[in-house]
Design a protein around this motif. Structure first.
Motif, PDB file in Angstrom:
ATOM      1  N   ILE A  88       0.685   2.899  -1.743  1.00 14.51           N
ATOM      2  CA  ILE A  88      -0.197   2.697  -0.600  1.00 14.51           C
ATOM      3  C   ILE A  88      -1.618   3.172  -0.856  1.00 14.51           C
ATOM      4  O   ILE A  88      -2.537   2.859  -0.112  1.00 14.51           O
ATOM      5  CB  ILE A  88       0.394   3.396   0.652  1.00 14.51           C
ATOM      6  CG1 ILE A  88      -0.303   2.925   1.922  1.00 14.51           C
ATOM      7  CG2 ILE A  88       0.339   4.909   0.504  1.00 14.51           C
ATOM      8  CD1 ILE A  88       0.316   3.446   3.194  1.00 14.51           C
ATOM      9  N   LEU A 146      -1.879  -3.198   4.396  1.00  7.67           N
ATOM     10  CA  LEU A 146      -1.023  -3.034   5.564  1.00  7.67           C
ATOM     11  C   LEU A 146      -1.462  -3.948   6.691  1.00  7.67           C
ATOM     12  O   LEU A 146      -2.657  -4.147   6.920  1.00  7.67           O
ATOM     13  CB  LEU A 146      -1.043  -1.575   6.032  1.00  7.67           C
ATOM     14  CG  LEU A 146      -0.666  -0.516   4.991  1.00  7.67           C
ATOM     15  CD1 LEU A 146      -0.585   0.855   5.643  1.00  7.67           C
ATOM     16  CD2 LEU A 146       0.641  -0.860   4.293  1.00  7.67           C
ATOM     17  N   ILE A 184       5.498  -1.384  10.433  1.00  9.86           N
ATOM     18  CA  ILE A 184       4.449  -0.710   9.667  1.00  9.86           C
ATOM     19  C   ILE A 184       3.580   0.157  10.566  1.00  9.86           C
ATOM     20  O   ILE A 184       3.002   1.152  10.092  1.00  9.86           O
ATOM     21  CB  ILE A 184       3.588  -1.734   8.891  1.00  9.86           C
ATOM     22  CG1 ILE A 184       2.840  -1.043   7.745  1.00  9.86           C
ATOM     23  CG2 ILE A 184       2.643  -2.466   9.819  1.00  9.86           C
ATOM     24  CD1 ILE A 184       3.728  -0.448   6.705  1.00  9.86           C
ATOM     25  N   GLU A 195       2.713   3.856   9.337  1.00  9.53           N
ATOM     26  CA  GLU A 195       1.363   4.419   9.148  1.00  9.53           C
ATOM     27  C   GLU A 195       1.230   5.786   9.783  1.00  9.53           C
ATOM     28  O   GLU A 195       0.662   6.712   9.192  1.00  9.53           O
ATOM     29  CB  GLU A 195       0.320   3.463   9.732  1.00  9.53           C
ATOM     30  CG  GLU A 195       0.047   2.244   8.888  1.00  9.53           C
ATOM     31  CD  GLU A 195      -1.160   1.467   9.382  1.00  9.53           C
ATOM     32  OE1 GLU A 195      -2.290   1.776   8.947  1.00  9.53           O
ATOM     33  OE2 GLU A 195      -0.972   0.564  10.226  1.00  9.53           O
TER      34      GLU A 195
END
Length: 475
Positions: A102, A159, A250, A254
Motif C-alpha cells: 500500500i 485504493l 476498503i 483504510e
C-alpha cells in the motif's frame, strides 16, 4: 427468383446473429490491462508457525490440509494420531496467504488470520524477491493486519471507494490460492453490507469471485483497477469455493490501516447495548407498521446508551442521520464513529418516536459476560401461559446482576410460552413492557395480558437478553 431471395434472407439472418454475438462479446470486460498494471503490487505471504505438538509421523507432514467439515477429516486425524514415531514433539508448520503493498516504503495489508501465531512472516514479490516482514499490528475484529518490509520505490495499488460499489458490478481478485501465485479470478458483487456471525463490525462485500485458501488477504479490484476490498472469508461446506466469498470493504481497511500504522491498535466506537432484529411478530407487539430497526434487549451499565437514557425495549431506527433497516446495520455504524463524537439517535418507545443525544465511547477490549445461573428446586407460580416460574435467590441476583427484577422459568408446558420460544432456565425480565419484579408480580401481569395480540417478553438466556413475541389465543 424465390431461391436467391431465400439465400439472401439466410445470409442476412446469419450476419445479424453474428453481429449480436460480437456485440455481446464486446460488452464483457477485458481484465488484461488491469492485471498487467497491478500484479506487481500483489504479494504472496508465507508464515512459519510453531505447533504445540505433532503426532504426525515424519514424511507425512506435507499432506494437504483437510477442512474440518470434510467427511475425511476425522478419519485422517485418527489414522495419523495412531501412527508411531510422532513423538508428540513440537514442530514448525507453514501457512500461505496473500496481501498487497500500500506504500512505496513497504507497508503491506493482509488478513489477521494469515499471520496469527506466526513466528516468521515472509513476503514474496512477483519478481521473486523475498523479505522477512515485521508485523506492525493486527485487528482480529476486522481480520486485518499490517506488515512492514524493507524496500524503496515498491509497486503500490490505488485504493478506491467501496461505498460506490453497486450490486452486479464486475470485480476481480488476485492472490495465491493453494500456493498458486498471482492467480486471477473474476465475478460480480452479489450483495453489500453483509453481517457474518461473530463479525459485527464489518459490513462485508459478498461476491461470487472464486476465492480459496491462500487468497486470504489479497485485493479485490473494480474495473478501474482500484482496490475496493480485502478478500477474507468464504462460505463453504467442503472447505473449497462454493460461490459465496466475502471481502472487507476498503473504506474499513483504510481506517484500520491508519490506526495500526500510527499507534499499533484500533479503537472503535461503543454504544453499550445488546440488540436483536425486529420480527413481524415483535413489530406487531410494539405497534409498529413494519419491522425495522434494532431492538434493545439490554443496556450495559455506565455505557453511553445508559447515560443518554436508552432503555430496554427501545427500538433504534436512526443513527446519526442513517436509517436502521436491520439490527446488523447498527454495529458497523457505531464502530466507525470516532470516540468522543456526539451523535443523535432516533428511537421508538411505546409507539412514540423520540430523539436522544449521546457521546460515543471506546469499545472495551473484552466482551462483557454474565455468570452462569443456578437452578432452584421447586417452581412457585403457574398461569395461562403454561409457564412455571419462581423467585431468584439473592446470590443468583448478585451473580446475574439483576438487583430489582427477574424470575426464573422452571417449567414450560405446551402453551403460548412454548410457542413463543421460552425455555426452562430462562430468566423473564419484562412482560408487555413492564419489568417483572417477582413470581407474584409475574402472575398479575399475565392476568392482564390481552388475547389475540402479540406482546413482547424479554428473557435472559445464557447470559444474553433477547425479546420474544407471545400471544394468548382467544378462547
Amino acid at each position: 427468383m424465390k431461391a436467391p431471395i431465400a439465400r439472401y434472407l439466410l445470409v442476412f439472418l446469419m450476419l445479424s446473429l453474428f453481429g449480436i454475438s460480437v456485440a455481446q462479446a464486446r460488452s464483457l470486460p477485458d481484465f488484461t490491462d488491469l492485471v498487467e498494471e497491478n500484479s506487481a503490487a500483489v504479494v504472496n505471504i508465507s508464515t512459519t508457525l510453531k505447533g504445540p505438538e505433532n503426532k504426525m509421523p515424519p514424511g507425512m507432514r506435507n499432506l494437504p490440509q483437510i477442512p474440518e467439515d470434510s467427511p475425511f477429516y476425522d478419519f485422517f486425524r485418527k489414522f495419523l494420531e495412531e501412527q508411531p514415531d510422532g513423538g508428540g514433539q513440537p514442530y514448525e508448520d507453514n501457512s500461505l496467504g496473500s496481501g498487497f503493498i500500500i506504500s512505496k516504503d513497504g507497508y503491506v495489508i493482509t488478513n489477521n488470520h494469515v499471520v496469527k501465531d506466526a513466528r516468521e512472516v515472509v513476503v514474496r514479490l512477483v519478481d521473486r524477491r523475498e523479505f522477512v516482514a515485521e508485523v506492525i499490528g493486527t485487528d482480529p475484529r476486522s481480520d486485518l493486519a499490517v506488515l512492514k518490509i524493507d524496500g524503496e520505490n515498491l509497486p503500490t495499488l490505488k485504493l478506491g471507494d467501496s461505498s460506490k460499489l453497486k450490486v452486479g458490478e464486475w470485480v476481480l481478485a488476485i492472490g495465491s490460492p493453494f500456493g498458486f501465485d498471482h492467480s486471477v479470478t473474476a465475478g460480480i458483487v452479489s450483495a453489500k453490507g453483509r453481517s457474518l456471525p461473530k463479525e459485527n463490525y464489518v459490513p462485508f462485500i459478498q461476491t461470487d469471485v472464486a476465492i480459496n485458501p491462500g487468497n486470504s488477504g489479497g485485493p479485490l479490484f473494480n474495473l478501474d483497477g482500484e482496490v475496493v476490498g480485502v478478500n477474507s472469508q468464504i462460505y463453504s461446506r467442503t472447505g473449497g469455493f462454493m460461490g459465496l466469498s466475502f471481502a472487507v470493504p476498503i473504506n474499513v481497511v483504510e481506517s484500520v490501516y491508519q490506526q495500526l500504522r500510527d499507534k499499533g491498535r484500533v479503537s472503535r466506537g461503543w454504544l453499550g447495548v445488546l440488540i436483536q432484529d425486529v420480527t413481524r411478530e415483535l413489530a406487531e407487539s410494539f405497534d409498529m407498521k413494519r419491522p425495522h430497526g434494532a431492538l434493545v434487549a439490554r443496556v450495559l451499565p455506565d455505557s453511553p446508551a445508559a447515560k443518554a437514557g436508552v432503555e430496554v425495549g427501545d427500538i433504534i431506527v436512526n443513527y446519526d442521520g442513517e436509517d436502521i433497516a436491520d439490527s446488523s446495520d447498527l454495529p458497523p455504524m457505531v464502530g466507525s464513529t470516532h470516540v468522543g463524537s456526539e451523535v443523535e439517535v432516533e428511537i421508538i418507545r411505546e409507539g412514540n418516536e423520540k430523539r436522544l443525544n449521546l457521546t460515543i465511547e471506546e469499545l472495551p477490549d473484552d466482551d462483557q459476560t454474565l455468570a452462569n445461573r443456578g437452578k432452584p428446586d421447586k417452581p412457585d407460580a403457574a398461569n395461562q401461559l403454561d409457564i412455571s416460574v419462581r423467585d431468584l435467590t439473592e446470590s443468583q441476583r448478585e451473580e446475574l446482576e439483576l438487583p430489582e427484577n427477574g424470575v426464573l422459568v422452571e417449567e414450560v408446558g405446551p402453551g403460548p410460552g412454548r410457542a413463543a420460544g421460552i425455555r426452562s432456565g430462562d430468566i423473564l425480565l419484562m412482560l408487555n413492557n413492564t419489568k417483572v419484579k417477582n413470581a407474584e408480580h409475574f402472575a398479575e401481569l399475565v392476568g392482564d395480558l390481552p388475547t389475540g395480540k402479540s406482546v413482547p417478553v424479554l428473557v435472559q438466556r445464557r447470559g444474553g437478553p433477547m425479546f420474544l413475541a407471545i400471544k394468548i389465543d382467544p378462547e
